[in-house]
Design a protein around this motif. Structure first.
Motif, PDB file in Angstrom:
ATOM      1  N   UNK A 199      38.722  51.891  54.035  1.00 10.90           N
ATOM      2  CA  UNK A 199      38.364  50.647  53.364  1.00 10.90           C
ATOM      3  C   UNK A 199      37.417  49.838  54.239  1.00 10.90           C
ATOM      4  N   UNK A 200      36.873  48.785  53.692  1.00  9.86           N
ATOM      5  CA  UNK A 200      36.002  47.891  54.442  1.00  9.86           C
ATOM      6  C   UNK A 200      36.784  47.280  55.599  1.00  9.86           C
ATOM      7  N   UNK A 201      36.434  47.597  56.810  1.00  9.77           N
ATOM      8  CA  UNK A 201      37.072  47.004  57.968  1.00  9.77           C
ATOM      9  C   UNK A 201      38.220  47.807  58.536  1.00  9.77           C
ATOM     10  N   UNK A 250      38.881  34.513  61.774  1.00  5.33           N
ATOM     11  CA  UNK A 250      38.935  35.045  63.140  1.00  5.33           C
ATOM     12  C   UNK A 250      38.322  36.433  63.246  1.00  5.33           C
ATOM     13  N   UNK A 251      38.515  37.294  62.238  1.00  2.00           N
ATOM     14  CA  UNK A 251      38.086  38.687  62.378  1.00  2.00           C
ATOM     15  C   UNK A 251      36.961  39.103  61.432  1.00  2.00           C
ATOM     16  N   UNK A 252      36.564  38.211  60.513  1.00  5.72           N
ATOM     17  CA  UNK A 252      35.469  38.481  59.569  1.00  5.72           C
ATOM     18  C   UNK A 252      35.731  39.688  58.673  1.00  5.72           C
ATOM     19  N   UNK A 253      36.997  40.049  58.464  1.00  2.45           N
ATOM     20  CA  UNK A 253      37.344  41.132  57.544  1.00  2.45           C
ATOM     21  C   UNK A 253      37.661  40.550  56.170  1.00  2.45           C
ATOM     22  N   UNK A 254      37.432  41.354  55.136  1.00  2.71           N
ATOM     23  CA  UNK A 254      37.590  40.866  53.771  1.00  2.71           C
ATOM     24  C   UNK A 254      39.062  40.874  53.353  1.00  2.71           C
ATOM     25  N   UNK A 255      39.529  39.719  52.877  1.00  2.00           N
ATOM     26  CA  UNK A 255      40.891  39.575  52.374  1.00  2.00           C
ATOM     27  C   UNK A 255      40.813  38.942  50.980  1.00  2.00           C
ATOM     28  N   UNK A 256      40.877  39.764  49.976  1.00  2.00           N
ATOM     29  CA  UNK A 256      40.686  39.291  48.618  1.00  2.00           C
ATOM     30  C   UNK A 256      41.644  38.142  48.299  1.00  2.00           C
ATOM     31  N   UNK A 257      41.144  37.139  47.590  1.00  2.00           N
ATOM     32  CA  UNK A 257      41.834  35.905  47.192  1.00  2.00           C
ATOM     33  C   UNK A 257      41.968  34.911  48.346  1.00  2.00           C
ATOM     34  N   UNK A 258      41.510  35.288  49.533  1.00  2.00           N
ATOM     35  CA  UNK A 258      41.482  34.357  50.657  1.00  2.00           C
ATOM     36  C   UNK A 258      40.179  33.568  50.637  1.00  2.00           C
ATOM     37  N   UNK A 259      40.201  32.334  51.163  1.00  2.00           N
ATOM     38  CA  UNK A 259      38.977  31.557  51.315  1.00  2.00           C
ATOM     39  C   UNK A 259      38.735  31.247  52.781  1.00  2.00           C
ATOM     40  N   UNK A 289      28.548  35.265  44.194  1.00  2.00           N
ATOM     41  CA  UNK A 289      29.083  34.915  45.500  1.00  2.00           C
ATOM     42  C   UNK A 289      29.678  36.167  46.141  1.00  2.00           C
ATOM     43  N   UNK A 290      28.976  36.710  47.124  1.00  2.00           N
ATOM     44  CA  UNK A 290      29.402  37.952  47.763  1.00  2.00           C
ATOM     45  C   UNK A 290      30.701  37.753  48.521  1.00  2.00           C
ATOM     46  N   UNK A 291      31.273  38.863  48.965  1.00  2.00           N
ATOM     47  CA  UNK A 291      32.646  38.867  49.477  1.00  2.00           C
ATOM     48  C   UNK A 291      32.829  38.133  50.792  1.00  2.00           C
ATOM     49  N   UNK A 292      31.748  37.678  51.413  1.00  2.00           N
ATOM     50  CA  UNK A 292      31.883  36.944  52.672  1.00  2.00           C
ATOM     51  C   UNK A 292      32.722  35.693  52.560  1.00  2.00           C
ATOM     52  N   UNK A 293      32.825  35.130  51.352  1.00  2.00           N
ATOM     53  CA  UNK A 293      33.656  33.927  51.174  1.00  2.00           C
ATOM     54  C   UNK A 293      35.114  34.204  51.495  1.00  2.00           C
TER      55      UNK A 293
END
Length: 836
Positions: free
Chosen positions: A381-383, A312-321, A303-307
């Motif tokens: 970093x990413x974003x 709102x901003x489509x940025x990656x926030x680890x542990x967020x769903x 499951x790639x990091x898009x989850x």
């Protein structure tokens, strides 16, 4: 600054300290075959290793690694002085240290030199503070293997290699460097003597290996290691066998973790599956449906990091769903688990400014700091700009583990996937880390964060799922990563060269202690692979311990196994072959867990006396010790050129076991379905047709293909495949010992308390000259069948198959743990006219 002269010697409790004019040298004989030589220009020998699991001294990390580390007693080797040299003799070798000029020589007990420093220039510190160790080399006969994850050919002679892990997306598979991992260990073998020596530099600073690219007319030919800081902390690991070097290196840095069975099944992945605007879960269900409809076997889903992206901003926030994409994560995991699909969510160590848990992170002080420690370090970093978890900080580890358990593992997965863990965004090497309270810099600790992420994953899985075997995946890693994680070759390029050079990358990782390795099948970066390229990549990928298609194609496509209808049957056949081989592969991974031997092996590991095996052999490898694999790796190939090592016969596993003598190069015709495989003249190869889905199917019948030109053996290993019970003896470890002769004796001896579901065995014994006279199983003769139909209908019996000239034997497994199957091919008197 050059270490030129030894001034004095001091005996210590663990060994010796040699005081030199420019540096001190710590000398410890850990075993007869493992010698530590630590050269410090600071004259300071702090012991604070996250890496070593076997030590002979007190270390600051002993408590942290108490469940992994073993303290041994070093050998007390006397020192003799002879002709200006210090001489130390162990039970297997002699170490000589020249006092002036200072350099090391390692010899066998009969005086043959197997390693030597470059005289008059062994150890130096340059004007920039970099340290170097120079070794004498034979430019013709020496070969160099290992170095962790590297591109190009397997033999690194003539290469200059940098270890400074990067997010090497789309790297060139032949010349790209550096890569994601940092493993400063290599094996040098001289083809004249077939003697192997391992050199492990226990130092995590960025470094360079020059393996004879540099030449100077003032010196003998040399190779060298250069590091940006720390000490030259060298572990000399004696062979002579390559297998012994791997055993001793993994004794130091850790054995390969025994994988779960499910992890050896196919894994589907692409970034796109988790990047839809909404209801990604529904699309993933359809993807699994499609696999099942097409007969493409599958057990895992990345499951790639898009989850984790913000809604709102489509940025990656680890542990967020992202609840638009995954409205109910717990239900998603429950449904996937019910279908036997292990979902593996992506984790990244970088934190963007709007992260929903930012207050928690800041309150707990989890981030890497600016140089000097005044404020958090910000990097790319990413974003956008991000901060980075300091995994050398106990408080940061506690915070990460808490979120990992609550927001990922308790959702319903038992697997941790650590991505982007090479920390490439922290470019300032003076950035400050906690280093367990002692303080340190990223210059020393950068790559160690990736190992600590895996270490945390292991702890978190143990907390949430007690007794379950950890399944952890890492993109980056330092020496020792094998004891925690399966690794993969990062974001490779969609290119025909990648298919073949990834073979050398995986084999090289195996020679660096990391047997559980694979590279993205189909290519991650670039455009979609063409039909033939994808097929050949899959056919090659079925031998990799990690078997995964993964892509982020730049042409709005998704790489999927069924995408080319014209090749679908060939693809299905390759997947079926992978699952058929799972008993053999799982046994090989157990072997790696025991002694460091990889599943994918270079020819010279099994055939050290054959000098032709030290070349790269056209991307041919051994799959275990029994099977040679020569995948098709060229576009539009109509033939495959294959070198068969000398010393035994070979049998073509795709052509009725057609016989070839070793020591020759052959050229075979190939078609799109070809997966060239050859059985060694003395070999045991085990397969099963029973497992199509790892979590639900039980292996009740196994097939052994055996050739017995000489005595041979194999350990067939099985257990429940997912718990830690094997550490308590709950396994079925069957030693299969074959004694060659007119009576071939196949002895089965099973140890362990695992209640195996196995009920039946079939044996195919290669017998090219004649059929059998009689066959016994556990002392009882079993019926012979002259007609194959009768043999197939029977529960027990034997039959001689003339198509491939193998003796087929089948029977129910006896209740006893130890028994023999004896196949007699003795001459017999059919009509009473045999001459005496």
């Amino acid at each position: 600054m050059l270490l030129r002269e030894l001034k004095s010697i001091e005996k210590t409790g663990s060994g010796y300290i040699l005081h030199g004019d420019a540096a001190d040298v710590l000398l410890i004989f850990m075993t007869d075959d493992v010698i530590r030589v630590r050269v410090s220009f600071r004259r300071d020998f702090k012991e604070e290793s996250y890496t070593l699991v076997t030590t002979a001294w007190e270390d600051r990390m002993d408590e942290l690694l108490k469940d992994e580390r073993t303290r041994i007693e070093p050998l007390d080797i006397p020192c003799e002085e002879k002709n200006g040299k210090l001489v130390f003799t162990t039970g297997t070798c002699i170490l000589e240290i020249s006092k002036t000029p200072f350099f090391l020589t390692l010899k066998t007990l009969d005086g043959a030199v197997v390693y030597q420093d470059l005289k008059e220039r062994a150890f130096e510190k340059d004007h920039l503070g970099r340290l170097a160790h120079y070794s004498k080399m034979d430019p013709v006969n020496d070969h160099f293997y290992g170095f962790g994850e590297k591109t190009g050919c397997l033999d690194k002679k003539g290469r200059r290699l940098r270890m400074s892990p990067k997010d090497a997306i789309g790297h060139d598979p032949e010349f790209g460097d550096p890569m994601y991992k940092h493993i400063p260990f290599y094996i040098r073998i001289n083809e004249k003597t077939a003697y192997a020596i391992g050199l492990f530099y226990h130092n995590s600073y960025d470094s360079v290996f020059d393996m004879g690219q540099e030449v100077s007319g003032y010196w003998d030919r040399y190779c060298y290691y250069q590091t940006d800081g720390g000490d030259i902390d060298l572990f000399l690991i004696k062979g002579p066998e390559l297998s012994a070097v791997l055993d001793r290196y993994t004794m130091l840095t850790g054995r390969c973790a025994l994988p779960t069975k499910q992890s050896l099944g196919y894994c589907a992945s692409t970034m796109y599956y988790a990047e839809l605007e909404d209801n990604c879960d529904q699309e993933i269900y359809r993807v699994i449906d499609k696999h099942e409809k097409e007969g493409i076997l599958i057990d895992n889903f990345w499951l790639a990091s898009g989850y984790s992206s913000g809604e709102e901003d489509n940025l990656r926030y680890i542990f967020n769903w992202n609840y638009r994409r995954f409205p109910n994560p717990e239900d998603f995991f429950e449904r996937m688990n019910a279908r036997g699909i292990n979902v593996i969510p992506n984790l990244k160590p970088g934190i963007l400014k709007n992260h929903p848990y930012m207050n928690l992170f800041e309150e707990n002080g989890v981030f890497i700091k600016n140089p000097g420690g005044d404020g958090d370090y910000y990097g790319r970093w990413w974003g956008g700009e991000g901060r980075f978890l300091d995994f050398t900080n106990p408080k940061a580890r506690e915070t990460w583990k808490m979120l990992l358990e609550d927001r990922i593992l308790r959702m319903g997965t038992k697997t941790v996937w650590n991505d982007n863990c090479e920390m490439d965004g922290v470019e300032d090497r003076d950035a400050y880390c906690d280093f367990e309270g002692a303080g340190g810099t990223m210059a020393e600790l950068k790559i160690l964060h990736s190992n600590l992420m895996a270490f945390l994953g292991k702890q978190a899985i143990a907390d949430v799922y007690p007794g379950e075997r950890p399944y952890i995946i890492n993109r980056a890693g330092y020496a020792g990563i094998q004891r925690y994680a399966q690794v993969w070759g990062g974001d490779n390029l969609t290119d025909w060269r990648t298919v073949k050079f990834n073979i050398a990358t995986i084999v090289g990782m195996g020679l660096s202690g990391c047997a559980n390795m694979g590279c993205d099948i189909g290519g991650f970066a670039g455009s979609v692979p063409e039909a033939e390229l994808l097929l050949r990549w899959i056919q090659n990928g079925i031998f990799q311990p990690r078997f995964c298609l993964n892509s982020a194609n730049n042409d709005n496509t998704v790489t999927q196994p069924w995408m080319y209808e014209e090749n679908r049957e060939y693809v299905k056949a390759a997947y079926a072959q992978r699952y058929r081989m799972l008993p053999y592969l799982y046994s090989l991974m157990y072997e790696a867990n025991q002694n460091g031997m990889p599943a994918m092996r270079p020819l010279f590991l099994e055939f050290p006396e054959d000098k032709k095996c030290y070349s790269d052999n056209n991307f041919i490898f051994m799959f275990g010790k029994s099977v040679l694999v020569a995948n098709v790796v060229e576009s539009e190939a109509r033939t495959r050129t294959i070198y068969l090592p000398s010393g035994c016969r070979w049998f073509d596993m795709n052509d009725n076991l057609k016989e070839y003598s070793g020591g020759q190069t052959i050229e075979l015709p190939v078609n799109l379905g070809s997966i060239p495989m050859f059985l060694r003249g003395s070999a045991v190869y085990v397969t099963s047709e029973d497992v199509k889905h790892i979590m639900s199917d039980r292996m009740r019948h196994v097939d052994f293909l055996i050739s017995a030109d000489t005595d041979t053996s194999f350990v067939f290993y099985d257990d429940d495949g997912h718990t830690e019970d094997y550490k308590k003896g709950v396994y079925a470890k069957t030693a299969v010992n074959v004694t060659a002769g007119n009576q071939t004796i196949i002895h089965f001896d099973t140890r362990g308390t695992y209640e195996s579901p196995l009920e039946r065995v079939t044996i195919r014994l290669v017998s090219k000259q004649k059929g059998a006279f009689w066959v016994t199983v556990d002392g009882e003769r079993i019926p012979r069948y002259l007609v194959r139909d009768g043999w197939e209908e029977a529960g027990t019996g034997w039959y001689y198959n003339l198509s491939d000239r193998t003796i087929w034997v089948k029977y129910e497994i006896p209740e006893k743990k130890s028994y023999d199957v004896i196949v007699s091919t003795e001459k017999f008197d059919l009509i009473g006219m045999v001459e005496e």
